[in-house]
Motif scaffolding. Structure first.
Motif, PDB file in Angstrom:
ATOM      1  N   LYS A 186     -14.507 -49.385-103.813  1.00 55.78           N
ATOM      2  CA  LYS A 186     -15.285 -48.173-104.109  1.00 55.78           C
ATOM      3  C   LYS A 186     -16.033 -47.672-102.884  1.00 55.78           C
ATOM      4  CE  LYS A 186     -17.765 -49.805-107.383  1.00 55.78           C
ATOM      5  NZ  LYS A 186     -18.831 -49.903-108.426  1.00 55.78           N
ATOM      6  N   ASP A 187     -16.605 -48.616-102.154  1.00 55.75           N
ATOM      7  CA  ASP A 187     -17.407 -48.276-100.985  1.00 55.75           C
ATOM      8  C   ASP A 187     -17.642 -49.539-100.158  1.00 55.75           C
ATOM      9  OD1 ASP A 187     -19.234 -49.701-102.552  1.00 55.75           O
ATOM     10  OD2 ASP A 187     -20.249 -47.885-103.261  1.00 55.75           O
ATOM     11  N   TYR A 189     -10.159 -46.422-100.276  1.00 53.70           N
ATOM     12  CA  TYR A 189     -10.758 -46.162-101.586  1.00 53.70           C
ATOM     13  C   TYR A 189      -9.857 -46.575-102.748  1.00 53.70           C
ATOM     14  CZ  TYR A 189     -14.567 -43.686 -99.304  1.00 53.70           C
ATOM     15  OH  TYR A 189     -15.662 -43.383 -98.533  1.00 53.70           O
TER      16      TYR A 189
END
Length: 201
Positions: free
Chosen positions: A52-53, A48
């Motif tokens: 972000k993802d 992270y």
């Protein structure tokens, strides 16, 4: 600072390598952040710190591929004329296929499924932007009706994505040079001339 930058680059590369390997093994939807962290031998917090993802990681890989292609295409701009220079295109395509070969795992996932259309559109945008002046000089007609350049770009990029997907997902031993010549032979002798584009060899 340099050591820190190298660590960031190295960690990012580990995350990307792990992600690409897992996607090929399990499919995109089945891969979790924990899977990626375990494969890359990092913790979730480290992941992270860089992305972000999962979609953010995927977008990073796509943008990297598009930027690489953009640099190659920008370095070999077509002559500002109404003629398509086959030798120039062949050299450019060879460089593109060499880059694709070096990043084969990335291009496998970028040319599969629904994501291939997003990737194609990004390439289309690059071509339209970088070759706008050249395209504006091309007036292609069919039965006295002008063929939109946007149609030609979409048509050609669709063929290109399909070709790349075949190349990176099969056991083909075709070299980048061979692929460039093959595409030129198929497109230059057929699609371009059918569309009324003047081809110079």
């Amino acid at each position: 600072m340099k050591k820190q930058d190298l660590r960031v680059i190295r960690t990012k590369k580990m995350i990307i390598t792990a992600f690409l390997s897992l996607v090929q093994e399990k499919g995109y939807e089945a891969v979790t952040i924990q899977n990626i962290a375990d494969e890359a031998m990092i913790n979730r917090a480290t992941f992270y710190a860089h992305f972000k993802d999962k979609p953010d990681l995927y977008d990073y890989i796509m943008d990297f591929a598009v930027s690489k292609m953009s640099l190659i295409l920008n370095a070999d701009k077509l002559n500002n004329s109404q003629f398509i220079q086959i030798k120039t295109i062949e050299l450019t395509l060879k460089k593109v296929f060499m880059m694709i070969k070096e990043n084969q795992e990335s291009f496998i996932i970028l040319t599969e499924g629904s994501s291939s259309e997003i990737f194609r559109q990004k390439i289309s945008d690059v071509l339209t932007s970088q070759y706008d002046e050249t395209f504006s000089k091309l007036k292609i007609t069919e039965n006295d009706i002008e063929v939109p350049i946007s149609f030609i770009v979409e048509y050609m990029t669709s063929i290109f994505i399909g070709t790349v997907h075949w190349w990176v997902t099969t056991d083909s031993d075709f070299s980048p040079e061979h692929m460039a010549r093959l595409v030129i032979k198929l497109v230059g002798n057929g699609h371009l001339t059918v569309l009324g584009i003047d081809v110079q060899r």
